[in-house]
Scaffold this motif. Structure first.
Motif, PDB file in Angstrom:
ATOM      1  N   GLN A  42      22.631  37.968  42.394  1.00  0.00           N
ATOM      2  CA  GLN A  42      23.077  37.049  41.347  1.00  0.00           C
ATOM      3  C   GLN A  42      21.891  36.408  40.633  1.00  0.00           C
ATOM      4  OE1 GLN A  42      25.918  34.291  43.082  1.00  0.00           O
ATOM      5  NE2 GLN A  42      27.011  35.953  44.100  1.00  0.00           N
ATOM      6  N   LEU A  43      20.851  36.069  41.383  1.00  0.00           N
ATOM      7  CA  LEU A  43      19.665  35.486  40.757  1.00  0.00           C
ATOM      8  C   LEU A  43      18.999  36.482  39.829  1.00  0.00           C
ATOM      9  CD1 LEU A  43      17.679  33.140  40.452  1.00  0.00           C
ATOM     10  CD2 LEU A  43      16.416  34.077  42.412  1.00  0.00           C
ATOM     11  N   ARG A  44      18.918  37.732  40.242  1.00  0.00           N
ATOM     12  CA  ARG A  44      18.309  38.749  39.390  1.00  0.00           C
ATOM     13  C   ARG A  44      19.040  38.835  38.044  1.00  0.00           C
ATOM     14  NH1 ARG A  44      14.869  42.824  40.452  1.00  0.00           N
ATOM     15  NH2 ARG A  44      15.095  42.513  42.710  1.00  0.00           N
ATOM     16  N   ALA A  45      20.364  38.820  38.087  1.00  0.00           N
ATOM     17  CA  ALA A  45      21.141  38.879  36.843  1.00  0.00           C
ATOM     18  C   ALA A  45      20.929  37.618  36.009  1.00  0.00           C
ATOM     19  CB  ALA A  45      22.623  39.061  37.165  1.00  0.00           C
ATOM     20  N   ALA A  46      20.915  36.456  36.650  1.00  0.00           N
ATOM     21  CA  ALA A  46      20.744  35.202  35.920  1.00  0.00           C
ATOM     22  C   ALA A  46      19.375  35.124  35.255  1.00  0.00           C
ATOM     23  CB  ALA A  46      20.947  34.012  36.861  1.00  0.00           C
ATOM     24  N   VAL A  47      18.353  35.599  35.933  1.00  0.00           N
ATOM     25  CA  VAL A  47      17.012  35.615  35.336  1.00  0.00           C
ATOM     26  C   VAL A  47      16.985  36.558  34.140  1.00  0.00           C
ATOM     27  CG1 VAL A  47      14.615  36.307  35.744  1.00  0.00           C
ATOM     28  CG2 VAL A  47      15.819  34.918  37.445  1.00  0.00           C
ATOM     29  N   ALA A  48      17.602  37.719  34.288  1.00  0.00           N
ATOM     30  CA  ALA A  48      17.586  38.700  33.200  1.00  0.00           C
ATOM     31  C   ALA A  48      18.372  38.218  31.985  1.00  0.00           C
ATOM     32  CB  ALA A  48      18.149  40.027  33.703  1.00  0.00           C
ATOM     33  N   GLU A  49      19.533  37.590  32.204  1.00  0.00           N
ATOM     34  CA  GLU A  49      20.402  37.237  31.082  1.00  0.00           C
ATOM     35  C   GLU A  49      20.202  35.816  30.566  1.00  0.00           C
ATOM     36  OE1 GLU A  49      24.392  39.338  30.749  1.00  0.00           O
ATOM     37  OE2 GLU A  49      24.328  38.818  32.882  1.00  0.00           O
ATOM     38  N   LEU A 358      38.355  30.850  45.720  1.00  0.00           N
ATOM     39  CA  LEU A 358      37.417  31.461  44.792  1.00  0.00           C
ATOM     40  C   LEU A 358      36.876  30.451  43.794  1.00  0.00           C
ATOM     41  CD1 LEU A 358      36.064  34.006  43.613  1.00  0.00           C
ATOM     42  CD2 LEU A 358      38.174  34.421  42.312  1.00  0.00           C
ATOM     43  N   PHE A 359      37.770  29.669  43.165  1.00  0.00           N
ATOM     44  CA  PHE A 359      37.370  28.627  42.230  1.00  0.00           C
ATOM     45  C   PHE A 359      37.680  27.270  42.854  1.00  0.00           C
ATOM     46  CE2 PHE A 359      38.077  32.356  39.580  1.00  0.00           C
ATOM     47  CZ  PHE A 359      36.888  32.386  38.862  1.00  0.00           C
ATOM     48  N   HIS A 360      36.648  26.639  43.373  1.00  0.00           N
ATOM     49  CA  HIS A 360      36.803  25.384  44.125  1.00  0.00           C
ATOM     50  C   HIS A 360      35.989  24.247  43.515  1.00  0.00           C
ATOM     51  CE1 HIS A 360      33.392  27.632  45.842  1.00  0.00           C
ATOM     52  NE2 HIS A 360      32.814  26.439  45.975  1.00  0.00           N
ATOM     53  N   GLY A 361      35.499  24.430  42.294  1.00  0.00           N
ATOM     54  CA  GLY A 361      34.695  23.398  41.666  1.00  0.00           C
ATOM     55  C   GLY A 361      33.251  23.397  42.117  1.00  0.00           C
ATOM     56  N   PHE A 363      29.196  24.008  42.286  1.00  0.00           N
ATOM     57  CA  PHE A 363      28.151  23.779  41.292  1.00  0.00           C
ATOM     58  C   PHE A 363      27.795  25.034  40.500  1.00  0.00           C
ATOM     59  CE2 PHE A 363      26.534  20.139  44.023  1.00  0.00           C
ATOM     60  CZ  PHE A 363      26.696  19.162  43.057  1.00  0.00           C
ATOM     61  N   GLY A 364      27.932  26.196  41.118  1.00  0.00           N
ATOM     62  CA  GLY A 364      27.329  27.406  40.580  1.00  0.00           C
ATOM     63  C   GLY A 364      27.889  27.856  39.246  1.00  0.00           C
ATOM     64  N   MET A 365      27.052  28.589  38.490  1.00  0.00           N
ATOM     65  CA  MET A 365      27.510  29.255  37.277  1.00  0.00           C
ATOM     66  C   MET A 365      27.978  30.675  37.580  1.00  0.00           C
ATOM     67  SD  MET A 365      23.867  29.902  35.313  1.00  0.00           S
ATOM     68  CE  MET A 365      23.267  28.234  35.519  1.00  0.00           C
ATOM     69  N   VAL A 366      27.920  31.055  38.870  1.00  0.00           N
ATOM     70  CA  VAL A 366      28.420  32.340  39.352  1.00  0.00           C
ATOM     71  C   VAL A 366      29.192  32.079  40.636  1.00  0.00           C
ATOM     72  CG1 VAL A 366      27.810  34.696  40.032  1.00  0.00           C
ATOM     73  CG2 VAL A 366      26.340  33.458  38.422  1.00  0.00           C
ATOM     74  N   THR A 367      30.351  32.714  40.806  1.00  0.00           N
ATOM     75  CA  THR A 367      31.149  32.517  42.017  1.00  0.00           C
ATOM     76  C   THR A 367      30.531  33.254  43.200  1.00  0.00           C
ATOM     77  OG1 THR A 367      32.545  34.464  41.732  1.00  0.00           O
ATOM     78  CG2 THR A 367      33.245  32.442  40.608  1.00  0.00           C
ATOM     79  N   LEU A 368      31.050  32.961  44.376  1.00  0.00           N
ATOM     80  CA  LEU A 368      30.571  33.625  45.593  1.00  0.00           C
ATOM     81  C   LEU A 368      30.571  35.152  45.468  1.00  0.00           C
ATOM     82  CD1 LEU A 368      29.673  33.357  48.596  1.00  0.00           C
ATOM     83  CD2 LEU A 368      32.091  33.378  49.194  1.00  0.00           C
ATOM     84  N   PRO A 369      31.641  35.791  44.938  1.00  0.00           N
ATOM     85  CA  PRO A 369      31.614  37.252  44.791  1.00  0.00           C
ATOM     86  C   PRO A 369      30.826  37.755  43.573  1.00  0.00           C
ATOM     87  CG  PRO A 369      33.874  36.417  44.968  1.00  0.00           C
ATOM     88  CD  PRO A 369      32.990  35.262  44.657  1.00  0.00           C
ATOM     89  N   GLY A 370      30.178  36.837  42.826  1.00  0.00           N
ATOM     90  CA  GLY A 370      29.330  37.273  41.728  1.00  0.00           C
ATOM     91  C   GLY A 370      30.008  37.322  40.374  1.00  0.00           C
ATOM     92  N   ILE A 371      31.128  36.623  40.199  1.00  0.00           N
ATOM     93  CA  ILE A 371      31.832  36.580  38.909  1.00  0.00           C
ATOM     94  C   ILE A 371      31.273  35.420  38.093  1.00  0.00           C
ATOM     95  CG2 ILE A 371      34.070  36.252  37.800  1.00  0.00           C
ATOM     96  CD1 ILE A 371      35.338  37.418  40.382  1.00  0.00           C
ATOM     97  N   GLU A 486      42.037  42.743  42.321  1.00  0.00           N
ATOM     98  CA  GLU A 486      42.227  41.502  41.559  1.00  0.00           C
ATOM     99  C   GLU A 486      40.884  40.895  41.157  1.00  0.00           C
ATOM    100  OE1 GLU A 486      46.493  39.796  43.217  1.00  0.00           O
ATOM    101  OE2 GLU A 486      44.698  39.594  44.475  1.00  0.00           O
ATOM    102  N   LEU A 487      39.904  40.961  42.037  1.00  0.00           N
ATOM    103  CA  LEU A 487      38.576  40.461  41.687  1.00  0.00           C
ATOM    104  C   LEU A 487      37.979  41.247  40.531  1.00  0.00           C
ATOM    105  CD1 LEU A 487      36.927  39.712  45.152  1.00  0.00           C
ATOM    106  CD2 LEU A 487      37.706  38.065  43.461  1.00  0.00           C
ATOM    107  N   GLU A 488      38.237  42.540  40.483  1.00  0.00           N
ATOM    108  CA  GLU A 488      37.746  43.346  39.361  1.00  0.00           C
ATOM    109  C   GLU A 488      38.382  42.891  38.053  1.00  0.00           C
ATOM    110  OE1 GLU A 488      38.390  47.458  40.165  1.00  0.00           O
ATOM    111  OE2 GLU A 488      36.949  47.543  41.823  1.00  0.00           O
ATOM    112  N   VAL A 489      39.660  42.558  38.103  1.00  0.00           N
ATOM    113  CA  VAL A 489      40.343  42.068  36.898  1.00  0.00           C
ATOM    114  C   VAL A 489      39.735  40.735  36.449  1.00  0.00           C
ATOM    115  CG1 VAL A 489      42.542  41.224  35.979  1.00  0.00           C
ATOM    116  CG2 VAL A 489      42.485  43.281  37.412  1.00  0.00           C
ATOM    117  N   VAL A 490      39.498  39.843  37.409  1.00  0.00           N
ATOM    118  CA  VAL A 490      38.912  38.547  37.070  1.00  0.00           C
ATOM    119  C   VAL A 490      37.494  38.730  36.529  1.00  0.00           C
ATOM    120  CG1 VAL A 490      38.189  36.307  37.983  1.00  0.00           C
ATOM    121  CG2 VAL A 490      40.325  37.338  38.765  1.00  0.00           C
ATOM    122  N   ALA A 491      36.726  39.610  37.159  1.00  0.00           N
ATOM    123  CA  ALA A 491      35.353  39.841  36.699  1.00  0.00           C
ATOM    124  C   ALA A 491      35.338  40.411  35.285  1.00  0.00           C
ATOM    125  CB  ALA A 491      34.633  40.782  37.657  1.00  0.00           C
ATOM    126  N   HIS A 492      36.288  41.287  34.980  1.00  0.00           N
ATOM    127  CA  HIS A 492      36.386  41.831  33.619  1.00  0.00           C
ATOM    128  C   HIS A 492      36.749  40.726  32.633  1.00  0.00           C
ATOM    129  CE1 HIS A 492      38.423  43.797  30.183  1.00  0.00           C
ATOM    130  NE2 HIS A 492      37.468  44.711  30.349  1.00  0.00           N
TER     131      HIS A 492
END
Length: 528
Positions: A42-49, A358-361, A363-371, A486-492
């Protein structure tokens, strides 16, 4: 009749420098979490984007990193876990913003004072041993990574020492800890950058004027009275005066300006209130003025934690209004400080243990599964801005990349009906739902001149229906235990922002115009 959000953008207009201070530093929970593969991905993606350059976290010396122990009263150092983490950080392309803390268990006056993972938020019982720990650690980093690399890092002494769970000591004890730490680091190399005091939060009263917090002098005020109070950072003046009197270096000043009247979940005294929408810009101006008028006028200013609230169970963090608040606030406050670190980049975060769903408020800008959440889009949009500000009006900012001529415009429809920094939503999503019902549609209009003839203008919109992971999850019925499908649908859905195209005419003119729903964030890019 609502006021439109509009701006005339001239590609050849003179520009002013726009430093991307929002991407200088980002936060994470603790060092040990950084050993996880999902955290690193997740950090790698956040740094890149999102363009983050440094990362700051707690727990550098916590016992789960195994850096320090004693055998028969003699220190034993082990840097293997730190090496594994720091090697990965540098491979990803992000540098550490070091937070020296908390105490290893064997050195702590009191243990397990904060968090599910048992941070030892107490002064070390032996400053000689603490100094040896800091010295061995810094020398190890120089040996492993080279002095030029380590000189590029920052070294912050402790975290929020004004709050009892994080420092069960006095202000004078913190100042002594800073003195010992900065002296040992500077003795290794005078060009290593050291600072503090990393205090939280801004307050409107004298509760922190003494050696420890005095709960009896808390100002009592209602929600409509907060904006009129005189909010000040904690210990900054006293810290700089102490350092000046003792001829101590201060390369940067740090603090945590959460726009609330409380500093952490277990710290609130009664109702937890959110301050007005201008709280963060006002706080940054106040802090900058204090530093510039001090004995250290050239010290950098790093706000090493910031978000809409300091709770990891605030459902607003998952929502589109969080993104709107981020964009609007960071651009309004541009040019005041050197960094404002969003807390945090990921929900791989265990201060209160794992989130219940999954969504519990978190701090992160990315969820535990990387969404990715809307906050992630906010920083992705901000990272697209150029380095020159060429125009702005209420709710909209236009920039230019001086190297390529690319224009990027961001707009944020933060409803004027909501006068607070985005309010927290505890114990459910009712607060978020009420926010989403706030405001009315506004006309959005950009008029361009000086674009490349017949070029394409790209438009991307984030709103609750487009690009919001939590809304995509709710459309599935908010499954408590989502399947992989379902996670794939949410990630999309999380990535499905609305996109459209416009075109410049043969003379380089273009108009982008449409109705904008409340809380929407817009990114527009055009070539000049």
């Amino acid at each position: 009749m609502t006021t439109p959000i509009e701006l005339a953008v001239d590609a050849d207009a003179p520009g002013m420098p726009l430093a991307h201070y929002w991407s200088k530093v980002v936060g994470a929970g603790r060092a040990n979490e950084g050993l996880r593969a999902d955290w690193q991905e997740q950090l790698r993606a956040a740094v890149a984007e999102c363009g983050f350059e440094f990362i700051r976290f707690h727990g550098l010396f916590h016992d789960d990193m195994f850096v320090y122990r004693e055998v028969d009263g003699e220190p034993r150092f082990n840097f293997q876990y730190l090496d594994a983490l720091f090697d990965r950080l540098l491979d990803i392309g992000v540098r550490p913003f070091i937070e020296f803390g908390f105490s290893p268990g064997v050195l702590a006056r009191t243990t397990k004072t904060a968090f599910w993972w048992g941070a030892n938020g107490a002064p070390p019982t032996n400053l000689d041993k603490w100094a040896a720990l800091v010295e061995h650690t810094v020398r190890h980093w120089i040996h492993r990574y080279g002095i030029d690399e380590v000189r590029a890092w920052y070294f912050e002494v402790w975290n929020e020492p004004n709050l009892k769970p994080f420092f069960e000591g006095t202000r004078s004890e913190y100042f002594a800890l800073y003195e010992r730490t900065v002296r040992v680091v500077k003795a290794i190399d005078k060009n290593l950058r050291v600072g503090g005091p990393a205090t939280s939060n801004f307050v409107p009263d004298t509760r922190f004027d003494g050696e420890t917090e005095d709960l009896s002098v808390h100002t009592v005020a209602g929600p409509d009275e907060l904006a009129a109070l005189d909010w000040k950072p904690v210990w900054i003046t006293e810290f700089l005066d102490f350092c000046s009197a003792n001829q101590l270096p201060v390369d940067f000043v740090s603090a945590h300006p959460y726009p609330t009247d409380w500093a952490l979940d277990e710290h609130g005294q009664g109702q937890k209130l959110t301050r007005d929408l201008e709280a963060t810009p006002k706080d940054l101006r106040t802090l900058a003025a204090l530093v510039r008028s001090s004995a250290y006028p050239d010290a950098e200013i790093h706000l090493t934690e910031w978000s809409s609230s300091s709770s990891s169970r605030d459902n607003t963090h998952d929502s589109v209004p969080a993104a709107t608040f981020i964009v609007r606030t960071l651009l309004t406050a541009a040019g005041l400080v050197d960094s404002l670190a969003y807390w945090t980049f990921t929900d791989v975060f265990e201060e209160e243990g794992a989130g219940d769903e999954l969504f519990h408020g978190g701090f992160g800008m990315v969820t535990l599964p990387g969404i990715v959440k809307p906050a992630y889009h906010a920083f992705r949009f901000l990272n697209a801005l150029g380095g020159e500000l060429i125009g702005q009006s209420e709710g909209v900012w236009a920039t230019r990349d001086s190297a390529t001529g690319l224009l990027t415009v961001l707009a944020a429809h933060y409803p004027p009906e909501e006068i607070r920094s985005v309010p927290a939503s505890f114990g459910g999503r009712d607060g978020v739902d009420a926010l989403l019902r706030t405001g009315t549609t506004r006309e959005f209009k950009l008029t361009f001149a000086g674009l490349r003839a017949n070029s394409t203008v790209e438009v991307e919109v984030l709103d609750p229906s487009n690009g919001s992971a939590v809304d995509a999850w709710q459309r599935l019925g908010a499954p408590a235990e989502p399947t992989r499908q379902e996670l794939e649908v949410v990630a999309h859905g999380a990535r499905a922002t609305s996109r459209r195209m416009a075109a410049a005419d043969a003379h380089g003119g273009a108009v982008v115009e449409f109705d904008l729903e409340p809380w929407s964030v817009v990114k527009v890019r055009a070539a000049s």
